[in-house]
Motif scaffolding. Structure first.
Motif, PDB file in Angstrom:
ATOM      1  N   ASP A 135       4.952  -0.134  -1.346  1.00  0.00           N
ATOM      2  CA  ASP A 135       4.513  -1.162  -1.030  1.00  0.00           C
ATOM      3  C   ASP A 135       3.076  -1.128  -0.489  1.00  0.00           C
ATOM      4  O   ASP A 135       2.103  -1.983  -0.640  1.00  0.00           O
ATOM      5  N   ARG A 136       2.990  -0.285   0.390  1.00  0.00           N
ATOM      6  CA  ARG A 136       1.509   0.031   1.063  1.00  0.00           C
ATOM      7  C   ARG A 136       0.475   1.008   0.234  1.00  0.00           C
ATOM      8  O   ARG A 136      -0.516   1.328   0.470  1.00  0.00           O
ATOM      9  N   TYR A 137       1.242   1.413  -1.049  1.00  0.00           N
ATOM     10  CA  TYR A 137       0.224   2.358  -1.821  1.00  0.00           C
ATOM     11  C   TYR A 137      -1.205   1.831  -2.207  1.00  0.00           C
ATOM     12  O   TYR A 137      -1.016   0.394  -2.896  1.00  0.00           O
ATOM     13  N   LYS A 138      -2.179   2.251  -1.947  1.00  0.00           N
ATOM     14  CA  LYS A 138      -3.357   1.559  -2.096  1.00  0.00           C
ATOM     15  C   LYS A 138      -3.751   1.063  -3.583  1.00  0.00           C
ATOM     16  O   LYS A 138      -4.455   0.234  -3.820  1.00  0.00           O
ATOM     17  N   LEU A 139      -3.186   2.052  -4.415  1.00  0.00           N
ATOM     18  CA  LEU A 139      -3.666   1.638  -5.966  1.00  0.00           C
ATOM     19  C   LEU A 139      -2.605   0.660  -6.636  1.00  0.00           C
ATOM     20  O   LEU A 139      -2.769   0.704  -7.859  1.00  0.00           O
ATOM     21  N   GLY A 140      -1.639   0.347  -5.869  1.00  0.00           N
ATOM     22  CA  GLY A 140      -0.578  -0.591  -6.298  1.00  0.00           C
ATOM     23  C   GLY A 140       0.724   0.278  -6.712  1.00  0.00           C
ATOM     24  O   GLY A 140       0.814   1.283  -6.932  1.00  0.00           O
ATOM     25  N   LYS A 141       1.685  -0.432  -7.044  1.00  0.00           N
ATOM     26  CA  LYS A 141       3.004  -0.123  -7.423  1.00  0.00           C
ATOM     27  C   LYS A 141       3.022   0.890  -8.811  1.00  0.00           C
ATOM     28  O   LYS A 141       3.644   1.520  -8.851  1.00  0.00           O
ATOM     29  N   VAL A 142       2.594  -0.014  -9.617  1.00  0.00           N
ATOM     30  CA  VAL A 142       2.511   0.909 -10.720  1.00  0.00           C
ATOM     31  C   VAL A 142       1.744   2.315 -11.112  1.00  0.00           C
ATOM     32  O   VAL A 142       2.355   2.972 -11.350  1.00  0.00           O
ATOM     33  N   SER A 143       0.914   2.214 -10.260  1.00  0.00           N
ATOM     34  CA  SER A 143       0.101   3.526 -10.064  1.00  0.00           C
ATOM     35  C   SER A 143       0.844   4.496  -9.348  1.00  0.00           C
ATOM     36  O   SER A 143       0.832   5.642  -9.661  1.00  0.00           O
ATOM     37  N   TYR A 144       1.670   3.893  -8.361  1.00  0.00           N
ATOM     38  CA  TYR A 144       2.525   4.697  -7.551  1.00  0.00           C
ATOM     39  C   TYR A 144       3.640   5.246  -8.667  1.00  0.00           C
ATOM     40  O   TYR A 144       3.781   6.555  -8.322  1.00  0.00           O
ATOM     41  N   VAL A 145       4.382   4.726  -9.176  1.00  0.00           N
ATOM     42  CA  VAL A 145       5.284   5.223 -10.211  1.00  0.00           C
ATOM     43  C   VAL A 145       4.515   6.311 -11.231  1.00  0.00           C
ATOM     44  O   VAL A 145       5.189   7.080 -11.679  1.00  0.00           O
ATOM     45  N   MET A 146       3.550   5.700 -11.868  1.00  0.00           N
ATOM     46  CA  MET A 146       3.084   6.771 -12.942  1.00  0.00           C
ATOM     47  C   MET A 146       2.569   7.815 -12.318  1.00  0.00           C
ATOM     48  O   MET A 146       2.746   8.733 -12.994  1.00  0.00           O
ATOM     49  N   ASN A 147       2.030   7.650 -10.895  1.00  0.00           N
ATOM     50  CA  ASN A 147       1.479   9.249 -10.420  1.00  0.00           C
ATOM     51  C   ASN A 147       2.601  10.169 -10.381  1.00  0.00           C
ATOM     52  O   ASN A 147       2.588  11.215 -10.750  1.00  0.00           O
TER      53      ASN A 147
END
Length: 426
Positions: A318-330
């Motif tokens: 939730d706190r990831y700066k680039l968003g949830k989708v970017s978090y998962v894709m990373n």
């Protein structure tokens, strides 16, 4: 008149193709084609390894810089991508099996019949001996004696499992140390320290695989050691977070330890192939990669849940700066790229040494000071020394087994078209 007839015979013989010479020419052409194909594959694999490892390291840094804090999750994604290798593994095994079937069809029927007859006679005699044994021995004694035939096979499977378990634990711990190292070190510094894995690999190979420490290898070890040691005196901070001196030293030591562990794992793998698995075929190498990755993934998952870090993953997303989708894709692409890069290692991975620091300067604005430049130059010098020694070893090996390394002067073109030297008389 007789001389003219002889001349005509010689000319006709010259025009007729000599199958021996033709076969030699075809063989030479085939060898050159295979060499070109081999080097083309090496170039393609090298490109994917360098680009893959560079991108994976950048993604790892991106995860930390945008709110990721779980060291165990960063470890897990380095290991859990091994299922992407399964389609390639199964396809290659199927192709290999089909090729062998085609070869079997080309085998002589006479040889096939002889093999079947010989095996039939042996099996018949074997069954007769079993019958005699069962006639006079108690069933319990007979079964215990028969079970002894499986002892070697069971021991082989047991040793194989132990090898996979031991290497899996080492790889899991190694990846965790890498995660700690990347947490507080700038990417450029981290990648330069990782180059020391070549030195550790050569060191352990000397004791475990009887590799000779030639002056060139010693020069490589010295340069790579100095290159990493210089970075210990590099006083810098990450551009994205405040890093204390203690955190910098901790990450430095963990990265050195991870490079040390990686060199040990490579040497132990060679020992396992030589003394336990007894061969180094494509299927054995793929089994090693997949099963060791599976065991290391289990180790890292145990660490993730036992440490309690799994409880914070939801809030971290939730706190990831680039968003949830970017978090998962990373995380997904880090896992995939790390596993694809694991097919090749050591010298090829070190070939990408200058790439990651340059990308780190461009993407993360890492400072490339004089100490880092000197360290990188020394590391590249040490790497080139390491590669040159292996080139010399390969060249000497080819000479020892009679494989020509340069063009031979005794080529078919230097002889007559009939395969014999042309002689002329006055």
């Amino acid at each position: 008149m007789k001389g003219d007839q002889e001349l005509q015979v010689i000319v006709q013989q010259g025009k007729e193709p000599n199958p021996t010479v033709q076969d030699e020419r075809n063989s030479v052409g085939s060898n050159h084609t295979n060499i070109y194909k081999r080097w083309l594959r090496v170039i393609i694999y090298t490109f994917f390894v360098i680009s893959g490892q560079s991108v994976a390291t950048i993604l790892g840094r991106l995860y930390y810089d945008n709110g990721g804090n779980s060291k165990w999750l960063a470890t897990v994604v380095q290991l859990v991508g091994f299922p992407v290798l399964l389609p390639y593994y199964l396809f290659s095994i199927k192709t290999h099996t089909t090729t062998h079937r085609d070869d079997d069809k080309a085998a002589s029927h006479r040889n096939r019949v002889l093999v079947y007859l010989a095996l039939g006679v042996l099996v018949g005699g074997d069954c007769y001996l079993y019958s005699i044994g069962l006639l006079y021995l108690p069933v319990s004694t007979f079964s215990l004696i028969c079970a002894s035939q499986d002892d070697d096979k069971a021991a082989s499977h047991r040793n194989r499992v132990l090898v996979y378990l031991a290497l899996g634990v080492l790889v899991g711990g190694d990846c965790y140390l890498y995660s700690i190292g990347l947490l507080y070190l700038p990417v450029s510094t981290f990648s330069l320290i990782c180059a020391s894995q070549l030195a550790f690999s050569a060191f352990f190979s000397y004791f475990l695989n009887s590799q000779k420490l030639t002056p060139i290898i010693l020069n490589s070890l010295l340069l790579l050691t100095i290159s990493s040691t210089l970075l210990a005196f590099n006083n810098e901070e990450s551009n994205f977070k405040k890093v204390t001196r203690g955190q910098y030293v901790t990450s430095f030591i963990c990265t050195i330890g991870a490079s040390d562990g990686f060199g040990l794992v490579l040497s132990l793998q060679q020992v396992a192939f030589r003394k336990v698995l007894k061969r180094q075929t494509f299927s054995e190498v793929m089994d090693m990669i997949i099963y060791v990755s599976l065991e290391a993934s289990c180790v890292s998952l145990v660490g993730l849940f036992s440490s309690g870090e799994w409880k914070t993953l939801s809030s971290e997303m939730d706190r990831y700066k680039l968003g949830k989708v970017s978090y998962v894709m990373n995380l997904v692409w880090t896992a995939v790229i790390f596993e694809l890069s694991s097919l090749f290692s050591n010298a090829i991975s070190a070939l990408g040494l200058p790439v990651v620091p340059v990308l780190a300067v461009i993407i993360f604005h890492d400072k490339m000071n004089g100490l880092k430049v000197i360290s990188m130059i020394l590391a590249i010098w040490g790497f080139m020394s390491y590669v040159y020694q292996h080139y010399l070893d390969d060249k000497n090996l080819k000479k020892s087994i009679g494989i020509p390394t340069t063009g031979s002067s005794d080529s078919p073109e230097a002889k007559g078209s009939g395969g014999q030297k042309i002689q002329t008389s006055a």
